[in-house]
Design a protein around this motif. Structure first.
Motif, PDB file in Angstrom:
ATOM      1  N   LYS A 470      -4.003  32.068  25.526  1.00  0.00           N
ATOM      2  CA  LYS A 470      -4.605  33.837  25.612  1.00  0.00           C
ATOM      3  C   LYS A 470      -3.211  34.552  25.907  1.00  0.00           C
ATOM      4  N   TYR A 471      -2.575  34.457  27.438  1.00  0.00           N
ATOM      5  CA  TYR A 471      -2.056  35.299  27.719  1.00  0.00           C
ATOM      6  C   TYR A 471      -0.071  34.925  27.280  1.00  0.00           C
ATOM      7  N   HIS A 472      -0.147  33.458  26.729  1.00  0.00           N
ATOM      8  CA  HIS A 472       1.421  33.269  26.901  1.00  0.00           C
ATOM      9  C   HIS A 472       1.350  32.444  25.358  1.00  0.00           C
ATOM     10  N   PRO A 473       0.766  33.419  23.919  1.00  0.00           N
ATOM     11  CA  PRO A 473       0.619  32.038  22.992  1.00  0.00           C
ATOM     12  C   PRO A 473       1.319  31.589  22.307  1.00  0.00           C
ATOM     13  N   THR A 474       3.401  32.775  22.454  1.00  0.00           N
ATOM     14  CA  THR A 474       4.555  32.279  21.799  1.00  0.00           C
ATOM     15  C   THR A 474       5.227  31.673  22.898  1.00  0.00           C
ATOM     16  N   THR A 475       4.531  31.209  23.373  1.00  0.00           N
ATOM     17  CA  THR A 475       5.833  30.967  24.960  1.00  0.00           C
ATOM     18  C   THR A 475       4.988  29.288  24.770  1.00  0.00           C
ATOM     19  N   TYR A 476       6.256  28.927  25.205  1.00  0.00           N
ATOM     20  CA  TYR A 476       6.467  26.700  24.220  1.00  0.00           C
ATOM     21  C   TYR A 476       6.091  26.539  26.384  1.00  0.00           C
ATOM     22  N   LEU A 477       5.198  25.546  25.537  1.00  0.00           N
ATOM     23  CA  LEU A 477       4.532  24.686  26.923  1.00  0.00           C
ATOM     24  C   LEU A 477       5.560  23.657  27.362  1.00  0.00           C
ATOM     25  N   TYR A 478       6.140  23.126  27.840  1.00  0.00           N
ATOM     26  CA  TYR A 478       6.925  22.205  28.619  1.00  0.00           C
ATOM     27  C   TYR A 478       5.686  21.006  28.171  1.00  0.00           C
ATOM     28  N   PRO A 479       6.048  19.840  28.398  1.00  0.00           N
ATOM     29  CA  PRO A 479       5.242  18.818  28.642  1.00  0.00           C
ATOM     30  C   PRO A 479       5.005  18.234  30.582  1.00  0.00           C
ATOM     31  N   LEU A 480       4.078  18.287  31.314  1.00  0.00           N
ATOM     32  CA  LEU A 480       4.734  17.544  32.778  1.00  0.00           C
ATOM     33  C   LEU A 480       4.911  16.173  32.809  1.00  0.00           C
ATOM     34  N   VAL A 481       5.679  15.233  33.184  1.00  0.00           N
ATOM     35  CA  VAL A 481       5.780  14.489  33.288  1.00  0.00           C
ATOM     36  C   VAL A 481       4.499  13.711  34.542  1.00  0.00           C
ATOM     37  N   ARG A 482       4.416  12.356  33.396  1.00  0.00           N
ATOM     38  CA  ARG A 482       3.941  11.248  34.260  1.00  0.00           C
ATOM     39  C   ARG A 482       4.009  10.621  35.427  1.00  0.00           C
ATOM     40  N   ALA A 483       3.584  11.790  36.724  1.00  0.00           N
ATOM     41  CA  ALA A 483       4.152  12.240  38.052  1.00  0.00           C
ATOM     42  C   ALA A 483       2.744  11.102  38.906  1.00  0.00           C
ATOM     43  N   CYS A 484       1.931  11.104  38.405  1.00  0.00           N
ATOM     44  CA  CYS A 484       0.535  10.433  39.169  1.00  0.00           C
ATOM     45  C   CYS A 484       0.677   9.116  38.499  1.00  0.00           C
ATOM     46  N   GLY A 485       0.887   8.663  37.539  1.00  0.00           N
ATOM     47  CA  GLY A 485       1.011   6.885  37.661  1.00  0.00           C
ATOM     48  C   GLY A 485       2.102   6.279  37.374  1.00  0.00           C
ATOM     49  N   GLY A 486       2.915   6.596  38.452  1.00  0.00           N
ATOM     50  CA  GLY A 486       4.370   5.620  39.162  1.00  0.00           C
ATOM     51  C   GLY A 486       5.193   6.638  39.866  1.00  0.00           C
ATOM     52  N   THR A 487       6.275   5.683  40.358  1.00  0.00           N
ATOM     53  CA  THR A 487       6.847   6.063  41.531  1.00  0.00           C
ATOM     54  C   THR A 487       8.680   5.909  41.273  1.00  0.00           C
ATOM     55  N   ARG A 488       9.070   6.039  40.047  1.00  0.00           N
ATOM     56  CA  ARG A 488      10.344   5.562  39.046  1.00  0.00           C
ATOM     57  C   ARG A 488      10.907   6.602  40.039  1.00  0.00           C
ATOM     58  N   GLN A 489      12.084   6.354  40.833  1.00  0.00           N
ATOM     59  CA  GLN A 489      13.386   7.237  40.857  1.00  0.00           C
ATOM     60  C   GLN A 489      13.781   7.781  40.707  1.00  0.00           C
ATOM     61  N   ASP A 490      14.018   8.139  38.637  1.00  0.00           N
ATOM     62  CA  ASP A 490      14.479   9.230  38.234  1.00  0.00           C
ATOM     63  C   ASP A 490      13.160   9.935  37.976  1.00  0.00           C
ATOM     64  N   LEU A 491      12.265  10.098  38.705  1.00  0.00           N
ATOM     65  CA  LEU A 491      11.399  11.117  37.911  1.00  0.00           C
ATOM     66  C   LEU A 491      11.361  12.340  38.401  1.00  0.00           C
ATOM     67  N   CYS A 492      12.651  11.882  39.952  1.00  0.00           N
ATOM     68  CA  CYS A 492      12.709  13.753  40.626  1.00  0.00           C
ATOM     69  C   CYS A 492      13.686  14.256  39.605  1.00  0.00           C
ATOM     70  N   VAL A 493      14.162  14.075  38.814  1.00  0.00           N
ATOM     71  CA  VAL A 493      15.465  14.892  37.118  1.00  0.00           C
ATOM     72  C   VAL A 493      14.471  15.487  36.078  1.00  0.00           C
ATOM     73  N   GLU A 494      13.354  14.498  36.241  1.00  0.00           N
ATOM     74  CA  GLU A 494      12.614  14.151  34.855  1.00  0.00           C
ATOM     75  C   GLU A 494      11.967  14.805  35.118  1.00  0.00           C
ATOM     76  N   GLY A 495      11.275  15.075  35.760  1.00  0.00           N
ATOM     77  CA  GLY A 495       9.941  16.521  36.242  1.00  0.00           C
ATOM     78  C   GLY A 495       9.974  17.543  36.006  1.00  0.00           C
ATOM     79  N   ALA A 496      11.629  17.950  36.504  1.00  0.00           N
ATOM     80  CA  ALA A 496      12.029  19.123  37.103  1.00  0.00           C
ATOM     81  C   ALA A 496      11.923  20.006  35.645  1.00  0.00           C
ATOM     82  N   PRO A 497      12.635  19.538  34.275  1.00  0.00           N
ATOM     83  CA  PRO A 497      12.462  20.930  33.975  1.00  0.00           C
ATOM     84  C   PRO A 497      11.258  21.607  33.645  1.00  0.00           C
ATOM     85  N   SER A 498      10.124  20.404  33.079  1.00  0.00           N
ATOM     86  CA  SER A 498       9.469  21.396  33.194  1.00  0.00           C
ATOM     87  C   SER A 498       8.030  22.777  33.981  1.00  0.00           C
TER      88      SER A 498
END
Length: 885
Positions: A470-498
């Motif tokens: 409704k308020y940001h229809p032309t803005t790209y929404l970066y998908p969130l990484v699946r953080a609740c399903g595991g403890t991968r150590q590279d999650l710290c960098v993979e989840g930052a951009p979104s």
């Protein structure tokens, strides 16, 4: 005079008649021309305008009849004029009548011309309509042709079904559905059907129902099914599936002359530790990873016991091949050609790994297992008569694990740095909001709050999607990484951009969310995120981690996952050390000049030396950062609604236009030094596996130390243990979905999915892009490459051997549980011994307290303390009193 008048009248009449005849001829010629034109136009008319054409033809015919009547009338007038009497008055009257008739005839001729013009216009309109009818007819013809082609295809299918109904259906009735023997059991065909359905993910409770539905729909009215397998039989077929999966895996591995790699990895599910083994082999179809066993149970949890269990797994798989040969010989006693196709158990040997690679992860137990495996392989090779020069096994570690270890250390270093800086500020935040600098916890909180897939009752992902659209229809929404399903150590960098790129939208939404919730308990999560997202330190951390993700994590992850296919570019397993040397040099420069970390050309060009050599790597980087698009609007096809997400990310972290990111430049340079130092510490720590590949410290597997022949031995080899990890992931998924499934059954399903031995190449029967694809040249899976006789004997062997296989797993599981209990009993006894000593000491102290040595009053303590000689005695006495209390 009368005679002259008569002649004059005759002359006038004759001229009048001639004029009438001339007009009549012109009229006839015009009429004939119009008739030809009408005939030509009418000939183009098709069936749709037949009625109108007939009507027009009738009208033309009527006009022709009128014209003929007019001609006859003119002839009659001419005859009357020829017989004019001498009486001038009579002739004059006749002349007047003749003129009157001629005038009327001229009027009628004019009317006829007007009628012909009208007819011509009507014919033109009819012709246009007929052209439209013709076009519609052609469209209809095209549709009919397409329908005809479709009907022909259906006819071919019906003919094939008719053939099946004529021949194969008879076999189906008597071979596939009837029980045979005493006691009666299902035939191998029915067992194979059940096994395939289970392998395709069908729940046991739905197998018989699905079989019945297919038969009734494809062969309506045909008495195909007389009896269906029970749920008990279907569940027992899971063990048959496991036996078949192990047999086919052993068959494929034993057929090859050389094993390229051996992968193994352990995990724990349902408080049970187990190991898997995957063998990489070269086949005519290319490099294959074959899971030999997905659930190896060891009695103890130490490296020696696990290694022994892996060796036993190879022996047991070899026995499955011998059992298959025995069943085949019983079923087809005179078919030596079939026995020659099944390799004996002696062909399934680790001696074929004499020059191969073993791969594990980097924990101490895994590294010990790898060392013991090499010793056992060397021993087996010598038993086969090989000398030392023929034995050259290589130890290798999963580079995905190495990469995760680096980023785990970087995450910890950044968290500690920011905690030290914000210790005073964070103490002012109420503990109920659980604010800390653990970046992975921030990702989990964000997924719970605004993620669309998190199953969290207090989350609000649905409302956030509405808010964004409704308020940001032309803005790209970066998908969130699946953080609740595991403890991968590279999650710290993979989840930052979104998080970094979506942060403005998150803040607006959370501001509204907190106002809506007020001070209720549901606002704790929103407040936690709001406080974190408003922090410049958190934004700086996200920015640093985003740069590390696109500049370090993504390139190294791609290289580690593709080395087996990069031998054409002279890049293999040991060449991964080149990336490590590049990163070491870069981080040393960043420590000296932190501004380089925010320099796009420097950071994004770190691996240019490798990308210039390895074309697929260069193509990957160009695709990810210059071509890969994302949809601003879901499922859109418009180019205006598409963006380049990674290009936008690069611009945001290196050339920020947001004030909140620009303000973090100084802190990012400070954190960059922290991250670079953490990387270098990890790289140079000789107790960890990474140091083996670092040239600056002379790592044993570094490019500066190894020979060229050893480097080339790594060409075409995998650099990750992803297949073993994926097999564990499949087992975990099956255990979640099926609930009460046995561990070995889940492993059997996972093996078949990993190996694809009973796949039927479903893709060749699926239409893509509305066009029928032709995949007739696709190689069938291993099971269907076998002769029909071997397929039958494989199913018979699986049915016969299933009880023993089930018992074997139960015994191994019992031994492991007994070992666990024995170990806990020993620990309990040790604790009891320790407790006894502590109990005795405690009673001694109680006795001391109740004796004169116990200081019960302040005056007593002062008196005794002052009377003690020297400071050491006084300190000893005070310590004793403290211990008593």
């Amino acid at each position: 005079r009368l005679h002259d008048v008569s002649l004059h009248n005759e002359s006038v009449a004759t001229e009048s008649i001639q004029q009438q005849k001339q007009l009549q001829r012109q009229h006839e010629e015009a009429l004939a021309n119009e008739k030809l034109k009408a005939t030509a136009a009418i000939s183009q008319v098709r069936k749709q305008g037949a009625a109108k054409v007939v009507k027009l033809s009738s009208t033309v015919k009527t006009q022709e009849e009128l014209a003929v009547g007019y001609l006859k009338l003119a002839e009659d007038v001419a005859e009357e004029c020829a017989g004019i009497s001498k009486d001038n008055r009579v002739k004059t009257a006749q002349l007047k009548d003749l003129k009157s008739v001629a005038a009327k005839r001229l009027l009628k001729n004019k009317d006829a011309k007007n009628t012909i013009e009208d007819l011509r216009d009507e014919l033109e309109a009819t012709r246009d309509e007929m052209f439209e009818y013709v076009e519609e007819a052609w469209d209809l013809i095209r549709d009919l042709r397409q329908d005809l082609e479709r009907k022909n295809e259906e006819m071919e299918e019906f003919q094939l079904m008719a053939e099946l109904a004529g021949e194969d259906l008879h076999a189906l009735r008597y071979n596939k559905v009837e029980k045979l023997g005493k006691p009666k059991t299902w035939s191998p065909i029915v067992t194979q059907l059940v096994v395939e359905l289970l392998a395709n993910g069908t729940p046991p409770s739905a197998v018989s129902a699905n079989v019945l539905s297919v038969c009734k729909l494809l062969f309506p009215g045909a008495p195909i099914v007389r009896e269906l397998p029970s749920i008990r039989f279907v569940r027992s077929c899971r063990t048959v599936l496991l036996h078949l999966a192990k047999t086919l895996a052993a068959y494929e591995i034993a057929r090859t002359d050389v094993y390229e790699q051996l992968f193994t990895d352990g995990t724990t599910r349902r408080q049970t530790e187990f190991q898997n083994v995957v063998v990489g082999v070269l086949t005519p179809a290319g490099y294959r990873r074959v899971a030999l066993d997905g659930c190896i149970l060891s009695e103890e949890h130490n490296a020696e016991s696990v290694t022994a269990s892996i060796l036993v797994a190879f022996q047991r798989s070899g026995k499955l091949l011998d059992f298959w040969r025995t069943v085949t010989e019983e079923k087809y006693p005179d078919r030596n050609d079939l026995l020659e196709l099944i390799p004996p158990s002696s062909e399934l040997t680790l001696a074929k790994l004499a020059k191969g690679f073993t791969m594990t992860d980097t924990c101490n137990t895994a590294r010990r297992i790898q060392t013991l495996l090499h010793e056992e392989i060397k021993k087996i090779c010598k038993e086969k008569g090989m000398n030392e020069n023929e034995i050259e096994t290589h130890k290798s570690f999963c580079w995905q694990h190495l990469r995760n270890v680096w980023f785990g250390a970087v995450e910890l270093a950044l968290n500690n740095t920011l905690l030290n800086q914000l210790e005073e500020s964070m103490s002012a935040i109420p503990a109920i909001y659980r604010v800390n600098m653990d970046i992975v916890n921030l990702y989990r909180a964000a997924e719970k709050m605004v993620g669309g897939t998190a199953n969290y009752a207090k989350g609000d992902g649905k409302n956030f999607v509405y808010f964004k659209n409704k308020y940001h229809p032309t803005t790209y929404l970066y998908p969130l990484v699946r953080a609740c399903g595991g403890t991968r150590q590279d999650l710290c960098v993979e989840g930052a951009p979104s998080i970094l790129m979506n942060l403005p939208m998150y803040l607006q939404f959370l501001h509204w969310r907190m106002d809506a919730c007020g001070t209720s308990g549901d606002g704790i999560l929103a407040t936690n995120l709001y406080l974190n997202f408003k922090s410049s330190e958190v934004i700086a951390q996200l920015r640093v981690l985003s740069i590390l993700h696109i500049a370090i994590c993504m390139p190294v992850r791609w290289l580690a996952g593709k080395t087996e296919s990069l031998s054409h570019y002279d890049f293999g397993y040991y060449d991964m050390g080149k990336s490590l040397d590049i990163m070491e040099s870069a981080f040393m420069e960043i420590i000296e000049d932190p501004s380089k970390f925010l320099d796009e050309d420097y950071m994004m060009g770190l691996f240019s030396e490798i990308s210039d050599k390895v074309d697929p790597f260069k193509a990957y980087l160009e695709y990810m950062f210059e071509e890969k698009i994302g949809n601003v609007v879901e499922n859109t096809k418009s180019d205006d609604d598409k963006v380049l997400p990674y290009d936008q990310l690069r611009a945001a972290v290196f050339y920020p236009d947001r004030d909140d990111i620009r303000r973090t430049d100084a802190l990012c340079r400070e954190l960059a030094v922290t991250a670079a130092s953490a990387f270098l510490i990890e790289f140079r720590d000789e107790s960890k596996a990474t140091a083996q590949y670092l040239s600056s410290i002379g790592g044993e597997n570094s490019l500066a130390v190894i020979s060229e022949s050893k480097r080339k031995a790594g060409l075409g080899k995998e650099s990750s243990n992803s297949t073993s990890e994926s097999l564990h992931g499949t087992v975990t998924h099956l255990m979640k979905v099926s609930g009460t499934i046995r561990l070995d059954h889940a492993a059997g399903d996972g093996m078949l999915q990993t190996n694809g031995h009973v796949d039927r190449n479903v893709s060749q029967y699926i239409k893509k892009n509305r066009k029928k694809t032709s995949n007739e040249n696709e190689t069938p899976s291993l099971f269907f490459q076998l002769p029909e006789e071997l397929r039958i004997t494989a199913m018979i062997a699986a049915k016969r051997g299933a009880p023993a296989l089930r018992k074997e797993h139960n015994v191994a599981l019992k031994l492991q549980k007994e070992a666990d209990l024995r170990r806990k009993r020993i620990e309990h006894e040790k604790n009891l011994e320790n407790a006894k000593e502590e109990y005795i000491k405690a009673w001694d102290l109680i006795d001391i307290y109740h004796s004169e040595r116990g200081w019960k009053k302040l005056s007593q303590a002062r008196r005794v303390y002052n009377n003690l000689p020297g400071e050491p005695a006084r300190l000893k006495a005070v310590k004793e009193q403290i211990t008593i209390r």
